[in-house]
Design an enzyme around this catalytic site. Sequence first.
Site, PDB file in Angstrom:
ATOM      1  N   TYR A 257       0.845  -1.197   0.000  1.00 20.51           N
ATOM      2  CA  TYR A 257       0.000   0.000   0.000  1.00 20.51           C
ATOM      3  C   TYR A 257       0.883   1.251   0.000  1.00 20.51           C
ATOM      4  CZ  TYR A 257      -2.950   3.724   1.878  1.00 20.51           C
ATOM      5  OH  TYR A 257      -3.586   4.916   2.075  1.00 20.51           O
TER       6      TYR A 257
HETATM    7  N1  LIG Z   1      -8.647   6.944   6.130  1.00 23.23           N
HETATM    8  C1  LIG Z   1      -7.339   7.028   6.381  1.00 23.23           C
HETATM    9  O1  LIG Z   1      -6.916   6.890   7.519  1.00 23.23           O
HETATM   10  C2  LIG Z   1      -6.353   7.288   5.280  1.00 23.23           C
HETATM   11  C3  LIG Z   1      -5.009   7.457   5.627  1.00 23.23           C
HETATM   12  C4  LIG Z   1      -4.094   7.699   4.629  1.00 23.23           C
HETATM   13  C5  LIG Z   1      -4.497   7.819   3.314  1.00 23.23           C
HETATM   14  N2  LIG Z   1      -5.817   7.634   2.991  1.00 23.23           N
HETATM   15  C6  LIG Z   1      -6.200   7.764   1.583  1.00 23.23           C
HETATM   16  O2  LIG Z   1      -7.293   8.650   1.510  1.00 23.23           O
HETATM   17  C7  LIG Z   1      -8.165   8.283   0.443  1.00 23.23           C
HETATM   18  C8  LIG Z   1      -9.573   8.092   0.957  1.00 23.23           C
HETATM   19  O3  LIG Z   1      -9.554   7.090   1.954  1.00 23.23           O
HETATM   20  P1  LIG Z   1     -10.843   6.614   2.722  1.00 23.23           P
HETATM   21  O4  LIG Z   1     -10.432   6.316   4.109  1.00 23.23           O
HETATM   22  O5  LIG Z   1     -11.957   7.539   2.473  1.00 23.23           O
HETATM   23  O6  LIG Z   1     -11.076   5.198   1.992  1.00 23.23           O
HETATM   24  P2  LIG Z   1     -12.416   4.590   1.368  1.00 23.23           P
HETATM   25  O7  LIG Z   1     -12.062   3.209   0.971  1.00 23.23           O
HETATM   26  O8  LIG Z   1     -13.559   4.786   2.288  1.00 23.23           O
HETATM   27  O9  LIG Z   1     -12.639   5.475   0.081  1.00 23.23           O
HETATM   28  C9  LIG Z   1     -12.105   5.184  -1.180  1.00 23.23           C
HETATM   29  C10 LIG Z   1     -13.250   5.069  -2.176  1.00 23.23           C
HETATM   30  O10 LIG Z   1     -12.697   4.892  -3.464  1.00 23.23           O
HETATM   31  C11 LIG Z   1     -13.462   3.934  -4.166  1.00 23.23           C
HETATM   32  N3  LIG Z   1     -12.575   3.313  -5.156  1.00 23.23           N
HETATM   33  C12 LIG Z   1     -11.553   2.468  -4.925  1.00 23.23           C
HETATM   34  N4  LIG Z   1     -10.978   2.113  -6.080  1.00 23.23           N
HETATM   35  C13 LIG Z   1     -11.644   2.754  -7.066  1.00 23.23           C
HETATM   36  C14 LIG Z   1     -11.526   2.790  -8.471  1.00 23.23           C
HETATM   37  N5  LIG Z   1     -10.585   2.069  -9.094  1.00 23.23           N
HETATM   38  N6  LIG Z   1     -12.379   3.547  -9.179  1.00 23.23           N
HETATM   39  C15 LIG Z   1     -13.344   4.262  -8.553  1.00 23.23           C
HETATM   40  N7  LIG Z   1     -13.511   4.261  -7.220  1.00 23.23           N
HETATM   41  C16 LIG Z   1     -12.668   3.524  -6.485  1.00 23.23           C
HETATM   42  C17 LIG Z   1     -13.954   2.977  -3.125  1.00 23.23           C
HETATM   43  O11 LIG Z   1     -15.148   2.338  -3.509  1.00 23.23           O
HETATM   44  C18 LIG Z   1     -14.146   3.876  -1.912  1.00 23.23           C
HETATM   45  O12 LIG Z   1     -15.492   4.295  -1.789  1.00 23.23           O
HETATM   46  C19 LIG Z   1      -7.552   7.018  -0.158  1.00 23.23           C
HETATM   47  O13 LIG Z   1      -6.741   7.402  -1.242  1.00 23.23           O
HETATM   48  C20 LIG Z   1      -6.694   6.487   0.963  1.00 23.23           C
HETATM   49  O14 LIG Z   1      -5.636   5.701   0.470  1.00 23.23           O
HETATM   50  C21 LIG Z   1      -6.748   7.380   3.961  1.00 23.23           C
END
Ligand SMILES: NC(=O)c1ccc[n+]([C@@H]2O[C@H](COP(=O)([O-])OP(=O)(O)OC[C@H]3O[C@@H](n4cnc5c(N)ncnc54)[C@H](O)[C@@H]3O)[C@@H](O)[C@H]2O)c1
Length: 447
Positions: A257
């Site tokens: 990741y």
């Molecule tokens: N929540 C955290 O603690 C955290 C920490 C570091 C980074 N992030 C990053 O922040 C962003 C949002 O994270 P989140 O916690 O809301 O995660 P999440 O999984 O709730 O949201 C990501 C969304 O993207 C959609 N998705 C995934 N692959 C896709 C694709 N190929 N095409 C279209 N849609 C797609 C999923 O269905 C999901 O609804 C992500 O990039 C994640 O890597 C989150």
Amino acid sequence: MASPPDTSKTAKLERCNNYLRRVNSAKIISASSRLLFRASILATVALILLFTLHYPPLLLLSHYSANAAARSSHRSLLSSDVTYGGAAWEREVRSSATPRRPSGLTVLVTGAAGFVGTHCSLALKKRGDGVVGLDNFNSYYDPSLKRARQSLLSRHGVLVVDGDINDTPLLTKLLDVVPFSHVLHLAAQAGVRYAMRNPQSYVTSNVAGLVALLEVAAKHADPQPAIVWASSSSVYGLNTATPFSELHRTDRPASLYAATKKAGEAIAHTYNHIYGLSITGLRFFTVYGPWGRPDMAYFSFTNNILRGKPITLFRVQDGTAVQRDFTYIDDVVKGCLGALDTAERSTGSGGKKRGPAQLRVYNLGNTSPVPVAKMVGILEELLGKKAKKHVVTLPQNGDVPYTHANVSMAERDLGYRATTDLATGLKKFVRWYVEYYDRKSKKEASA
Ligand SMILES: NC(=O)c1ccc[n+]([C@@H]2O[C@H](COP(=O)([O-])OP(=O)(O)OC[C@H]3O[C@@H](n4cnc5c(N)ncnc54)[C@H](O)[C@@H]3O)[C@@H](O)[C@H]2O)c1
Ligand SMILES: *[C@@H]1O[C@H](CO)[C@@H](O)[C@H](O)[C@H]1NC(C)=O
């Protein structure tokens, strides 16, 4: 020697009968083939109907097969204007994208049905910006939660298009229909440990998907949108200098990741350099809150504590506690909006003539790490129930022992400031959790 007349008559009769039989069977065959034809048409129609009705689960099943993301989209299976395109669809997209304040932004939010995407989309819409969401609703975690977030957004006038970031024709179409000033790119395969089970999904969404999106944005002139996207604190990997600063090394990722997020930062550099795209990467630190992600510890712990199920806590080899710089969602949203508001315009491929485009990276954290065991203590208090703790040594499968953000750059440039402590934030999360699952179980009971 005269040939017997009756023999020829019998032969004639015989031939006649044969002929009639052939005609009859031909009729029967043609009738039955017509029937067969009709039946197969009916079956096809029924199949298409079934497929359309059951499309989300079908898509989800195929989503994780290698490289299937783009292909598995029903858009490439059915004719493209069946599900998007068309006057009604374009009207809906335009209406969702229209800002309600003077010089409001027009933002395409990918991953809009996700945790952070939902909150950012709502915040943008509430202050009068235009927002269109895009999400593939994959089943990495309960898709019904994503659908519930989609309905919430829909009630606030935000359309979330059901589609994949690898679907280049769809992205192109969206950018042709709406002159997006910004893309807030949050769609990704999240989660650190899941990469051991499904490595390809990280490559598909976080590397191939990012490239697909940046390609479309880069080649789209007038306007070429500015990009703000989610990287991750995980890029610090085995870095031991604390608090983590943007100036520290990020070349030792501890999970696939993290490696795909690090790759994303390198890819962002390339698209900024070649195509003059304005790009801002935000390294989120363990974001939590209402409408959160069920795969994250605070969420699954809450679930398990309430059900009397054991939870697994990690202890570092040397006996020290695992700590996280838990960051409340509202703070992260402010950071995202700050990044959008301060993003400069993309300068286009003529970057050299018009000056280089903006390229930035910021930490968005809370700046106060908390031992995970303390987070559990807060949950126990809020839930009025003790956790059954199962403590094991932190396995080497991607989790790092400690995260702590230095956010001074985000404070300086984005006006970012984390203002919510863990106890306050978890209280809001638990309140949402109880209400959401209460309502859900009541709905299911009455259905
Ligand atoms: N929540 C955290 O603690 C955290 C920490 C570091 C980074 N992030 C990053 O922040 C962003 C949002 O994270 P989140 O916690 O809301 O995660 P999440 O999984 O709730 O949201 C990501 C969304 O993207 C959609 N998705 C995934 N692959 C896709 C694709 N190929 N095409 C279209 N849609 C797609 C999923 O269905 C999901 O609804 C992500 O990039 C994640 O890597 C989150
Ligand atoms: C945080 O980072 C800034 C540079 O961005 C640096 O000047 C400052 O000393 C750092 N703070 C700590 C506590 O390390």
